[in-house]
Design a protein around this motif. Structure first.
Motif, PDB file in Angstrom:
ATOM      1  N   THR A   8       5.842   7.335   4.157  1.00  0.00           N
ATOM      2  CA  THR A   8       5.216   6.195   3.481  1.00  0.00           C
ATOM      3  C   THR A   8       3.990   5.718   4.260  1.00  0.00           C
ATOM      4  N   ASP A  12       0.197   5.626   3.022  1.00  0.00           N
ATOM      5  CA  ASP A  12      -0.616   4.400   3.075  1.00  0.00           C
ATOM      6  C   ASP A  12      -2.009   4.739   3.598  1.00  0.00           C
ATOM      7  N   ASP A  74       6.072   3.936  -7.056  1.00  0.00           N
ATOM      8  CA  ASP A  74       5.738   4.614  -5.803  1.00  0.00           C
ATOM      9  C   ASP A  74       6.210   3.728  -4.649  1.00  0.00           C
ATOM     10  N   LEU A  75       6.301   4.343  -3.464  1.00  0.00           N
ATOM     11  CA  LEU A  75       6.796   3.573  -2.320  1.00  0.00           C
ATOM     12  C   LEU A  75       5.678   3.138  -1.378  1.00  0.00           C
ATOM     13  N   SER A  76       4.482   3.664  -1.588  1.00  0.00           N
ATOM     14  CA  SER A  76       3.396   3.358  -0.651  1.00  0.00           C
ATOM     15  C   SER A  76       2.502   2.242  -1.181  1.00  0.00           C
ATOM     16  N   ASP A  77       2.368   1.159  -0.392  1.00  0.00           N
ATOM     17  CA  ASP A  77       1.492   0.048  -0.798  1.00  0.00           C
ATOM     18  C   ASP A  77       0.061   0.535  -0.989  1.00  0.00           C
ATOM     19  N   LEU A  80      -0.311   2.360  -4.225  1.00  0.00           N
ATOM     20  CA  LEU A  80      -0.174   1.427  -5.353  1.00  0.00           C
ATOM     21  C   LEU A  80      -1.405   0.525  -5.494  1.00  0.00           C
ATOM     22  N   LYS A  99       6.847  -1.124  -6.805  1.00  0.00           N
ATOM     23  CA  LYS A  99       7.089  -0.472  -5.515  1.00  0.00           C
ATOM     24  C   LYS A  99       8.584  -0.223  -5.381  1.00  0.00           C
ATOM     25  N   ASP A 101      11.756   2.931  -4.029  1.00  0.00           N
ATOM     26  CA  ASP A 101      12.109   4.217  -3.437  1.00  0.00           C
ATOM     27  C   ASP A 101      12.721   5.110  -4.519  1.00  0.00           C
TER      28      ASP A 101
END
Ligand SMILES: C[S@@+](CC[C@H](N)C(=O)[O-])C[C@H]1O[C@@H](n2cnc3c(N)ncnc32)[C@H](O)[C@@H]1O
Length: 208
Positions: A8, A12, A74-77, A80, A99, A101
């Motif tokens: 992640t 980012d 998605d899990l990545s700020d 996103l 956001k 997992d």
């Protein structure tokens, strides 16, 4: 868990250059084909996991014409944020970004976060090669898909070790030889597969 955190963090940072490195042009043909296979219709709901920087959104809109709903997870700020920027620039009103997992997306999660929405089609692109517990993710996606709904998976499959495979593993922080489409084949009706990029990328689909 540590691997997931690292992935992640990596995405980012990668998000800053993702749209240049993972170019629209390079993936255009498999993406276009994958989204065609969804057989998406106006007013339907498509779930896209992982949605990354939202490279698929404009393709979905070609079918939805801004009706229905696109749910991007998605899990990545960082990734996103990029997808939010695309939504804002295009003034798209039918896209919801969440956001989460991938390994936690199941019917309970949908009930809690999406109010038991009917998910007509699912696109899982360039995600399962990196997710832990990927078979379980496929099982859960099929579980939340509406009966007879379509699931499409686009990902890497390079069976034998190669320099190209090592490069993809390094840049994508995933694996390239997981038997993803073979697993999907055992789980769906009307299974179909086509490969791109000298056989290294597959688009597999089927109906629940
Ligand atoms: C190679 S990118 C693909 C993004 C997009 N589908 C595309 O084709 O451009 C992989 C994505 O998976 C996301 N990801 C990694 N692990 C995840 C997880 N456990 N749950 C949700 N997303 C995850 C990363 O943040 C990244 O955006």
């Amino acid at each position: 868990m540590k691997n997931q955190e690292n992935a992640t963090k990596y995405y980012d940072n990668f998000s800053k250059i993702y749209d240049f490195v993972s170019s629209k042009r390079y993936y255009h043909k498999p993406r276009q084909y994958a989204i065609e296979q969804l057989e998406l219709k106006e007013y339907q709901t498509v779930l896209n996991l992982p949605c990354g920087t939202g490279q698929n959104f404009s393709y979905f809109q070609n079918y939805l014409h801004q009706t229905g709903q696109i749910i991007g997870i998605d899990l990545s700020d960082g990734m996103l944020e990029k997808s939010q920027r695309k939504i804002k620039n295009h003034q798209w009103k039918n896209i919801k970004i969440i956001k989460a997992d991938a390994t936690k997306i199941n019917s309970n999660w949908v009930r809690e976060h999406l109010n038991e929405i009917k998910i007509d089609v699912i696109l899982c692109d360039l995600g399962l090669s990196g997710f832990p517990d990927w078979q379980n993710v496929i099982d859960n996606l099929l579980d939340i898909l509406t009966p007879n709904g379509k699931i499409v998976i686009m990902d890497w499959y390079i069976e034998k070790p190669s320099l190209r495979g090592e490069f993809i593993k390094w840049i994508g922080k995933g694996e390239v030889n997981r038997p993803i489409w073979q697993y999907l084949q055992t789980k769906v009706e009307q299974f179909k597969i086509r490969t791109f990029k000298q056989g290294d990328i597959f688009v597999a689909s089927g109906r629940k």
